[in-house]
Design a protein around this motif. Structure first.
Motif, mmCIF file in Angstrom:
data_model
loop_
_atom_site.group_PDB
_atom_site.id
_atom_site.type_symbol
_atom_site.label_atom_id
_atom_site.label_comp_id
_atom_site.label_asym_id
_atom_site.label_seq_id
_atom_site.Cartn_x
_atom_site.Cartn_y
_atom_site.Cartn_z
ATOM 1 N N TRP A 122 40.554 35.618 38.338
ATOM 2 C CA TRP A 122 41.207 36.703 39.081
ATOM 3 C C TRP A 122 40.882 36.606 40.569
ATOM 4 C CZ3 TRP A 122 44.854 40.240 38.058
ATOM 5 C CH2 TRP A 122 45.000 41.301 38.946
ATOM 6 N N ALA A 126 43.308 35.661 43.974
ATOM 7 C CA ALA A 126 43.439 36.494 45.176
ATOM 8 C C ALA A 126 43.597 35.660 46.436
ATOM 9 C CB ALA A 126 42.211 37.407 45.310
ATOM 10 N N THR A 180 40.303 41.664 45.351
ATOM 11 C CA THR A 180 41.626 42.136 44.941
ATOM 12 C C THR A 180 42.340 42.813 46.109
ATOM 13 O OG1 THR A 180 40.855 42.452 42.668
ATOM 14 C CG2 THR A 180 42.865 43.601 43.321
#
Length: 298
Positions: A122, A126, A180
């Motif tokens: 994840w 980003a 994020t």
């Protein structure tokens, strides 16, 4: 159900709700802070398309905060129902599977390497917008490979080590939330720059630019002495004002120029003017180029 069980049950519900709010806050706050920090870079990129800085358009940190506050409120209004929908769907899936989905999630959370791998991938994802913006990489395949490789090589082992202690797990949430927010911010930067290029070409801003505080404002410039229209009475985009100077964009000539405020009156003002189908900027610039070509070739 006895009355003695009620306070304990209510206390359990209260602690569960507080724990949920705490978990949400530990993720949302880093995302919001990182997103706001990156959006200023987007504003700089947006005005650099017109050859100026945000400060020259009269946009400092206080003005930016005021303009982006509406953006953050809209983002929050979208995020809250989306979060509620995700929770509701998750609850429904867990009920339909008779608790199997919840048990599976619990098993995965107990596997530190699996959680670390998901978080690492994840965080690597980003960075794809950053690769696109500054790495001059246009193909999606190299960006995906680079993001996956970056996540596995740089975040996997540190996240696995952080999973060993409660403080480390909290720190990992902050890192994931911050990255994020930065990733979303760079996605917005790309949209802001592309939106500014669209304004430069078509003379009309899209809805997204209005959400991030860009003012699609047009006016007719007049001479302050006799109040007569200048530049053949053509409409000019007012980019901003600073230090006693207006900043205008001439859609017809594709030029950005300044005029002192004491010698300039603003005539009719329009916000978000409607354009006819297929309208493009640069008509006068093309005519001037066509006139100069015979002289140079002759």
């Amino acid at each position: 159900m006895s009355s003695d069980d009620t306070p304990q049950e209510q206390g359990g519900h209260d602690s569960g709700v507080l724990a949920l709010i705490e978990r949400i806050g530990s993720v949302v706050v880093p995302i919001g802070v990182a997103l706001y920090a990156v959006l200023y870079l987007g504003v700089e990129g947006m005005y650099s398309v017109f050859g100026i800085t945000p400060q020259q358009a009269g946009i400092d940190q206080s003005v930016l905060l005021g303009r982006l506050m509406g953006t953050l409120v809209l983002a929050l209004m979208v995020a809250i129902p989306l979060l509620g929908l995700i929770v509701g769907v998750s609850w429904l899936v867990n009920k339909l599977t008779r608790g199997a989905a919840g048990r599976l999630v619990g098993v995965l959370r107990e596997r530190p390497w699996i959680v670390a791998l998901i978080s690492a991938l994840w965080c690597g994802a980003a960075y794809w917008a950053l690769f696109y913006l500054y790495g001059d990489i246009q193909n999606i395949a190299p960006m995906v490979v680079g993001a996956v490789g970056l996540g596995v090589l740089t975040f996997l082992v540190p996240f696995r080590l952080l999973r060993g202690r409660p403080v480390g797990r909290a720190g990992m949430k902050v890192v994931v939330g911050a990255l994020t927010g930065l990733g979303l911010g760079f996605v917005l930067i790309i949209q802001m720059v592309f939106g500014a290029v669209e304004v430069q070409d078509t003379g009309q801003a899209n809805e997204f630019l209005s959400y991030v505080g860009f003012q699609d404002q047009w006016t007719i410039i007049k001479n302050a002495e006799d109040d007569k229209p200048l530049y053949d009475g053509r409409w000019m985009m007012l980019l901003g004002e600073s230090d006693g100077t207006y900043i205008f964009y001439d859609c017809d000539k594709l030029e950005t120029f300044r005029r002192p405020m004491e010698t300039t009156n603003l005539g009719s003002i329009q916000l978000d003017p409607e354009r006819e189908q297929g309208f493009k900027c640069g008509d006068l610039a093309e005519d001037e180029t066509a006139e100069e070509q015979p002289a140079t070739t002759g």
